[in-house]
Design an enzyme around this catalytic site. Structure first.
Site, PDB file in Angstrom:
ATOM      1  N   HIS A  56       0.855  -1.205   0.000  1.00 36.56           N
ATOM      2  CA  HIS A  56       0.000   0.000   0.000  1.00 36.56           C
ATOM      3  C   HIS A  56       0.878   1.237   0.000  1.00 36.56           C
ATOM      4  O   HIS A  56       2.095   1.147   0.136  1.00 36.56           O
ATOM      5  CB  HIS A  56      -0.991  -0.025   1.160  1.00 36.56           C
ATOM      6  CG  HIS A  56      -0.383   0.127   2.519  1.00 36.56           C
ATOM      7  ND1 HIS A  56       0.400  -0.844   3.105  1.00 36.56           N
ATOM      8  CD2 HIS A  56      -0.432   1.139   3.429  1.00 36.56           C
ATOM      9  CE1 HIS A  56       0.785  -0.441   4.302  1.00 36.56           C
ATOM     10  NE2 HIS A  56       0.301   0.763   4.522  1.00 36.56           N
ATOM     11  N   HIS A  58       1.442   3.965   1.875  1.00 37.20           N
ATOM     12  CA  HIS A  58       1.994   4.764   2.977  1.00 37.20           C
ATOM     13  C   HIS A  58       3.513   4.869   2.895  1.00 37.20           C
ATOM     14  O   HIS A  58       4.202   3.937   2.483  1.00 37.20           O
ATOM     15  CB  HIS A  58       1.573   4.175   4.326  1.00 37.20           C
ATOM     16  CG  HIS A  58       0.121   4.433   4.636  1.00 37.20           C
ATOM     17  ND1 HIS A  58      -0.594   3.683   5.526  1.00 37.20           N
ATOM     18  CD2 HIS A  58      -0.741   5.358   4.145  1.00 37.20           C
ATOM     19  CE1 HIS A  58      -1.844   4.137   5.592  1.00 37.20           C
ATOM     20  NE2 HIS A  58      -1.950   5.147   4.754  1.00 37.20           N
ATOM     21  N   ASP A  60       5.974   4.773   4.948  1.00 29.06           N
ATOM     22  CA  ASP A  60       6.879   3.803   5.587  1.00 29.06           C
ATOM     23  C   ASP A  60       6.933   2.477   4.825  1.00 29.06           C
ATOM     24  O   ASP A  60       7.674   1.571   5.204  1.00 29.06           O
ATOM     25  CB  ASP A  60       6.500   3.582   7.065  1.00 29.06           C
ATOM     26  CG  ASP A  60       5.110   3.010   7.260  1.00 29.06           C
ATOM     27  OD1 ASP A  60       4.160   3.514   6.636  1.00 29.06           O
ATOM     28  OD2 ASP A  60       4.971   2.042   8.049  1.00 29.06           O
ATOM     29  N   HIS A  61       6.170   2.383   3.726  1.00 27.68           N
ATOM     30  CA  HIS A  61       6.192   1.182   2.886  1.00 27.68           C
ATOM     31  C   HIS A  61       6.768   1.444   1.490  1.00 27.68           C
ATOM     32  O   HIS A  61       7.151   0.505   0.800  1.00 27.68           O
ATOM     33  CB  HIS A  61       4.776   0.590   2.773  1.00 27.68           C
ATOM     34  CG  HIS A  61       4.222   0.193   4.110  1.00 27.68           C
ATOM     35  ND1 HIS A  61       4.009  -1.106   4.476  1.00 27.68           N
ATOM     36  CD2 HIS A  61       3.885   0.941   5.192  1.00 27.68           C
ATOM     37  CE1 HIS A  61       3.554  -1.151   5.728  1.00 27.68           C
ATOM     38  NE2 HIS A  61       3.473   0.086   6.181  1.00 27.68           N
ATOM     39  N   HIS A 112      -7.272  -0.802   5.683  1.00 27.78           N
ATOM     40  CA  HIS A 112      -6.233   0.147   6.133  1.00 27.78           C
ATOM     41  C   HIS A 112      -6.093   1.248   5.081  1.00 27.78           C
ATOM     42  O   HIS A 112      -6.137   2.435   5.390  1.00 27.78           O
ATOM     43  CB  HIS A 112      -4.932  -0.622   6.324  1.00 27.78           C
ATOM     44  CG  HIS A 112      -3.777   0.215   6.780  1.00 27.78           C
ATOM     45  ND1 HIS A 112      -3.700   0.774   8.025  1.00 27.78           N
ATOM     46  CD2 HIS A 112      -2.631   0.565   6.134  1.00 27.78           C
ATOM     47  CE1 HIS A 112      -2.551   1.448   8.126  1.00 27.78           C
ATOM     48  NE2 HIS A 112      -1.894   1.338   6.998  1.00 27.78           N
ATOM     49  N   ASP A 131      -0.042  -3.835   6.327  1.00 25.21           N
ATOM     50  CA  ASP A 131      -0.681  -3.315   7.549  1.00 25.21           C
ATOM     51  C   ASP A 131      -2.138  -3.760   7.641  1.00 25.21           C
ATOM     52  O   ASP A 131      -2.998  -3.006   8.109  1.00 25.21           O
ATOM     53  CB  ASP A 131      -0.621  -1.781   7.568  1.00 25.21           C
ATOM     54  CG  ASP A 131       0.790  -1.248   7.780  1.00 25.21           C
ATOM     55  OD1 ASP A 131       1.710  -2.042   8.022  1.00 25.21           O
ATOM     56  OD2 ASP A 131       0.955  -0.015   7.695  1.00 25.21           O
ATOM     57  N   HIS A 169       4.901  -4.524  10.940  1.00 26.16           N
ATOM     58  CA  HIS A 169       5.282  -3.761  12.142  1.00 26.16           C
ATOM     59  C   HIS A 169       5.431  -4.655  13.360  1.00 26.16           C
ATOM     60  O   HIS A 169       4.734  -5.653  13.505  1.00 26.16           O
ATOM     61  CB  HIS A 169       4.224  -2.691  12.457  1.00 26.16           C
ATOM     62  CG  HIS A 169       4.184  -1.563  11.471  1.00 26.16           C
ATOM     63  ND1 HIS A 169       4.989  -0.453  11.580  1.00 26.16           N
ATOM     64  CD2 HIS A 169       3.444  -1.382  10.360  1.00 26.16           C
ATOM     65  CE1 HIS A 169       4.736   0.372  10.568  1.00 26.16           C
ATOM     66  NE2 HIS A 169       3.800  -0.169   9.808  1.00 26.16           N
TER      67      HIS A 169
HETATM   68 FE    FE Z   1       2.903   0.865   8.038  1.00 26.96          FE
HETATM   69 ZN    ZN Z   2       0.239   1.745   6.510  1.00 23.48          ZN
END
Ligand code: FE
Ligand code: ZN
Length: 257
Positions: A56, A58, A60-61, A112, A131, A169
Site C-alpha cells: 500500500h 503509505h 513507511d512502505h 487500512h 498493515d 510492524h
Molecule cells: Fe505501516
Molecule cells: Zn500503513
C-alpha cells in the site's frame, strides 16, 4: 526454497527480504527505506534485487522504492489504484505474479487503505500482508470501512493454518495487551503475551506469526467468540448481533486503548 529475513527500519517496521540462493536473486516487500536493503546487497556481493512488492501507498512502505529502482532496476509491483513510486505493474487482486521463480497470488484486502493488497505464496505458505493483519491485531482504518476490513481479515483467516504471516510492524506486544483486555479468559492470549514479553525484553522479533496462532489469539479474527462479543458489548453498553459490528466495536476500542 526461499529464505525470508527481516530488515528492521524506522522505529518498528520490518522490510521482508526474500532470497533465492540458487539464482542469487532477492526481492523485498514494502521498502520504506532503501538503506537497509542497500546495506544487505553490499554485504552480499553477487546478489541482485529483482523485485519490489508493495502492499500500500503509505510512506513507511514506499519511501525507498524510487532509490532502489534507480540503483538496481528491480521490477516494482503495487496496488493499481494507489500512488506508488516507479510502479511497473499495477495490481488489483486475484492476479498471480512470478517472483523468484515462484507464483504469488495477489489478494485484495481493503481497509487500512482502499487499494491495499497482500501477496500469498501457496507452496511455501508465506503471506505478506502489510498493515492489514498484524500479529494479535490489525491495521487502523485510514480509508476503508470496518465492513471492508472485516471481510479482508476473514479472507486471510481462510488461508491454510500453517501459513506464515509476515506483517510489517512490531506491534505484537501492545496488540496482545489489548487482546488480553478483550479476552482475559483466553489461555492462548495469556501464554502468547508472556512469550512475546520475554522475547521483546531481549529485542527478539515476534514475527512471523501463523494463521493458526492468529485464529487462536487475535481478537479481530475472533469476533464470533462469545467472550469477545460480550466484551465488546460491555465496553459499549450495547447488544451486537453480528460479527461485523463486533469488529467495528473492537477497532474503535483499540484506537482509544
Ligand atoms: Fe505501516
Ligand atoms: Zn500503513
Amino acid at each position: 526454497m526461499i529464505q525470508t529475513d527481516a530488515l528492521p527500519a524506522f522505529n518498528d517496521n520490518y522490510l521482508w527480504l526474500l532470497q533465492d540462493a540458487d539464482s542469487r536473486r532477492c526481492a523485498v516487500v514494502d521498502p520504506g527505506d532503501a538503506a537497509p536493503v542497500l546495506a544487505w546487497l553490499q554485504a552480499h556481493p553477487g546478489w541482485q534485487l529483482s523485485d519490489i512488492l508493495v502492499t500500500h501507498h503509505h510512506f513507511d512502505h514506499v519511501g525507498g522504492v524510487a532509490e532502489l529502482k534507480q540503483l538496481t532496476g528491480a521490477r516494482v509491483y503495487g496496488p493499481a489504484t494507489e500512488k506508488i513510486p516507479e510502479r511497473d505493474i499495477g495490481l488489483a487482486g486475484d492476479e498471480t505474479i512470478k517472483v523468484l521463480g515462484l507464483d504469488f497470488q495477489v489478494i485484495a484486502v481493503p481497509g487500512h487503505t482502499l487499494g491495499h493488497i497482500a501477496y500469498y505464496q501457496a507452496e511455501q505458505g508465506l503471506l505478506f500482508c502489510g498493515d492489514t493483519l498484524f500479529a494479535a491485531g490489525c491495521g487502523r482504518l485510514f480509508e476503508g470501512t470496518p465492513q471492508q476490513m472485516h471481510a479482508s481479515l476473514q479472507r486471510l483467516a481462510a488461508l491454510p493454518e500453517a501459513t506464515q504471516v509476515y506483517c510489517t510492524h512490531e506491534y505484537t506486544l501492545s496488540n496482545l495487551r489489548f487482546a488480553h483486555a478483550v479476552e482475559p479468559g483466553n489461555p492462548q492470549v495469556e501464554a502468547r503475551l508472556q512469550q512475546v514479553s520475554a522475547w521483546r525484553e531481549t529485542g527478539r522479533i515476534s514475527l512471523p506469526s501463523t494463521i493458526a496462532l492468529e485464529k487462536a489469539s487475535n481478537p479481530f479474527l475472533r469476533t464470533a467468540e462469545p467472550e469477545v462479543v460480550a466484551s465488546a458489548e460491555r465496553n459499549d453498553g450495547t447488544r451486537y448481533d453480528d460479527a461485523q459490528d463486533v469488529f467495528a466495536s473492537l477497532r474503535a476500542w483499540k484506537d482509544r486503548f
